[in-house]
Design a protein around this motif. Structure first.
Motif, PDB file in Angstrom:
ATOM      1  N   UNK A 157       0.714  -1.031  -0.033  1.00 60.19           N
ATOM      2  CA  UNK A 157      -0.146  -0.003  -0.017  1.00 60.19           C
ATOM      3  C   UNK A 157       0.778   1.207   0.005  1.00 60.19           C
ATOM      4  N   UNK A 158       1.906   1.204   0.746  1.00 61.03           N
ATOM      5  CA  UNK A 158       2.939   2.249   0.624  1.00 61.03           C
ATOM      6  C   UNK A 158       3.355   2.740  -0.668  1.00 61.03           C
ATOM      7  N   UNK A 159       3.820   1.437  -1.584  1.00 59.00           N
ATOM      8  CA  UNK A 159       4.269   1.733  -2.678  1.00 59.00           C
ATOM      9  C   UNK A 159       3.048   2.250  -3.478  1.00 59.00           C
ATOM     10  N   UNK A 160       1.908   1.412  -3.546  1.00 56.47           N
ATOM     11  CA  UNK A 160       0.963   2.043  -4.409  1.00 56.47           C
ATOM     12  C   UNK A 160       0.592   3.557  -4.227  1.00 56.47           C
ATOM     13  N   UNK A 161       0.864   4.016  -2.891  1.00 50.60           N
ATOM     14  CA  UNK A 161       0.170   5.290  -2.580  1.00 50.60           C
ATOM     15  C   UNK A 161       1.331   6.343  -3.118  1.00 50.60           C
ATOM     16  N   UNK A 162       2.800   5.747  -3.223  1.00 51.40           N
ATOM     17  CA  UNK A 162       3.841   6.630  -3.916  1.00 51.40           C
ATOM     18  C   UNK A 162       3.282   6.692  -5.150  1.00 51.40           C
ATOM     19  N   UNK A 163       3.060   5.557  -5.953  1.00 54.15           N
ATOM     20  CA  UNK A 163       2.955   5.653  -7.339  1.00 54.15           C
ATOM     21  C   UNK A 163       1.793   6.698  -7.572  1.00 54.15           C
ATOM     22  N   UNK A 164       0.700   6.390  -6.849  1.00 52.33           N
ATOM     23  CA  UNK A 164      -0.309   7.580  -7.216  1.00 52.33           C
ATOM     24  C   UNK A 164       0.065   8.714  -6.927  1.00 52.33           C
ATOM     25  N   UNK A 165       0.716   9.229  -6.000  1.00 55.91           N
ATOM     26  CA  UNK A 165       1.108  10.459  -5.527  1.00 55.91           C
ATOM     27  C   UNK A 165       2.194  11.005  -6.540  1.00 55.91           C
ATOM     28  N   UNK A 166       3.265  10.167  -7.172  1.00 55.15           N
ATOM     29  CA  UNK A 166       3.780  10.395  -8.286  1.00 55.15           C
ATOM     30  C   UNK A 166       3.057  10.740  -9.479  1.00 55.15           C
ATOM     31  N   UNK A 167       2.136   9.860  -9.692  1.00 54.85           N
ATOM     32  CA  UNK A 167       1.082  10.201 -10.819  1.00 54.85           C
ATOM     33  C   UNK A 167       0.328  11.461 -10.804  1.00 54.85           C
ATOM     34  N   UNK A 168      -0.034  11.777  -9.590  1.00 52.08           N
ATOM     35  CA  UNK A 168      -0.823  12.973  -9.419  1.00 52.08           C
ATOM     36  C   UNK A 168      -0.098  14.276  -9.573  1.00 52.08           C
ATOM     37  N   UNK A 169       1.270  14.261  -9.326  1.00 50.21           N
ATOM     38  CA  UNK A 169       2.112  15.370  -9.270  1.00 50.21           C
ATOM     39  C   UNK A 169       2.352  15.524 -10.831  1.00 50.21           C
ATOM     40  N   UNK A 170       2.495  14.264 -11.576  1.00 52.35           N
ATOM     41  CA  UNK A 170       2.931  14.407 -13.001  1.00 52.35           C
ATOM     42  C   UNK A 170       1.910  14.985 -13.599  1.00 52.35           C
ATOM     43  N   UNK A 171       0.798  14.634 -13.510  1.00 54.76           N
ATOM     44  CA  UNK A 171      -0.488  15.129 -14.217  1.00 54.76           C
ATOM     45  C   UNK A 171      -0.688  16.709 -13.775  1.00 54.76           C
TER      46      UNK A 171
END
Length: 403
Positions: free
Chosen positions: A182-196
């Motif tokens: 879940x921590x990895x998934x949250x980090x991926x989602x945060x990175x995706x949101x920041x990129x978007x």
């Protein structure tokens, strides 16, 4: 025994074969090789098939065989993706698997049947939330311990049946793996949101820059061409009257507008260049090209301003100089650039005309356009005659941009 599972792929990830975004600095998330999990699962099933006894087609052997198949199916179901198994169905499946694993330990007389309970308990911690996972793992330990106690009897060494109580311990490893996933998934989602968000901001910046360039080109070309066209049409109309003096006058005005437009186009291109000089040097070059050399005064500690501020102040200075040349020909021009702690102020002041003032079509954006540019920067603009002081009677344009 460690329990490993690959992190599920992001649902918004690109399809196979698509660009993974090396140009944007993205890196794929390392995942556990699924072949390792398949190998571990098959190893437990093969070990059980070779060691669990009795196993046959009748009596106790048939019961052992059926329970072995059920346990193998429960263990293989670990490979089902989470989004395809609702939480309630997963709870039912794992609960039945716990009872099947405990029953297999009870009906078999030898072998590695306990491995099914160990691996299933680890997956319980990974698949379910913490509270139901701990409850179900505790139930697994109690069932397996009770089955061994009843089948071996109280006179047997306690170490044998207490071993069954340990079958639920791998749930802790599963919980740790779930938390990491879940921590990895949250980090991926945060990175995706920041990129978007960064892409959206970049698109907005591009559109804003396009609008600014379009406004600059419109200011230089549209107004100038309209004035030139008007003068040429007037000259055509005057030809029929035979008044050559007025024809020459219209032609000269059109020629003056052409020269003025070329000069403004040069200033605009200069302001649009990425390698534009700092504001004081750019203003000095602009004043020199318009015949007002040494008209610039800079006060305060000079600092590098953002490109957007420099470009808009240059356009304001350009329009103010154009207006001075049109409405006050021959009048001296003074430009003051003041760097204060909290603001940058640009003043363009021209004295009354000393030459003939020609009425003609304007080619600049006017005071409204100046105010729009300053408003985009959060500043203020004032324009009008100076009412008092040593410069009384001069016309002054003042733009103040906050720091």
């Amino acid at each position: 025994m460690p329990y490993l599972r690959p992190v599920p792929a992001d649902q918004s990830a690109p399809p196979p074969g698509a660009d993974t975004g090396e140009a944007t600095g993205e890196r794929p998330v390392p995942e556990q090789d699924p072949r390792v999990q398949w190998a571990a699962t098959l190893a437990v099933i093969v070990a059980g098939a070779l060691t669990i006894r009795p196993m046959g087609l009748s009596g106790q052997g048939l019961a052992v065989a059926v329970l072995f198949v059920v346990n193998a199916a429960s263990l293989l179901a670990r490979r089902l993706p989470e989004h395809r198994v609702p939480p309630r169905l997963a709870l039912v499946w794992l609960t039945l698997g716990v009872f099947a694993a405990a029953a297999l330990i009870g009906v078999s007389s030898s072998g590695t049947s306990y491995l099914f309970a160990f691996f299933l308990a680890g997956h319980i911690g990974y698949r379910l939330e913490t509270r139901p996972a701990l409850v179900l793992a505790g139930l697994c330990s109690l069932l397996c311990g009770a089955v061994l106690y009843l089948s071996l009897g109280p006179e047997q060494d306690p170490l044998a049946w207490t071993f069954g109580l340990a079958t639920g311990i791998p749930v802790l490893i599963g919980i740790v793996n779930r938390t990491q996933r879940r921590a990895v998934r949250a980090a991926i989602e945060a990175a995706g949101s920041a990129e978007r968000a960064a892409r959206a901001e970049a698109r907005t910046a591009v559109l804003t820059e396009r609008g600014r360039i379009a406004r600059d080109v419109h200011d230089v070309l549209a107004h100038s061409l309209a004035g030139i066209n008007m003068q040429l049409e007037l000259a055509d109309a005057l030809i029929d009257t035979g008044d050559l003096n007025k024809v020459r006058e219209a032609h000269e005005k059109a020629h003056d507008l052409v020269k003025e437009s070329l000069k403004q186009a040069q200033w605009t291109v200069h302001a649009l260049r990425e390698d534009t000089l700092p504001l004081p040097q750019s203003l000095a070059a602009m004043l020199a090209s318009s015949g007002h050399r040494d008209a610039l005064t800079v006060t305060g500690t000079e600092r590098r301003l953002p490109a957007k501020v420099v470009q808009n102040l240059l356009r304001i200075a350009q329009e103010a100089l154009t207006n001075a040349a049109r409405h006050a020909p021959g009048g001296a021009v003074d430009v003051e650039l003041t760097f204060a702690a909290a603001s940058t102020t640009l003043r363009i002041r021209n004295r009354p005309a000393t030459g003939e003032v020609r009425a003609g079509a304007g080619s600049g954006m006017g005071l409204i356009g100046m105010r729009e540019r300053v408003a985009l920067l959060g500043g203020t603009l004032t324009a009008g005659p100076v009412a008092e002081g040593p410069h009384q009677g001069d016309w002054q344009v003042e733009a103040m941009i906050p720091q």
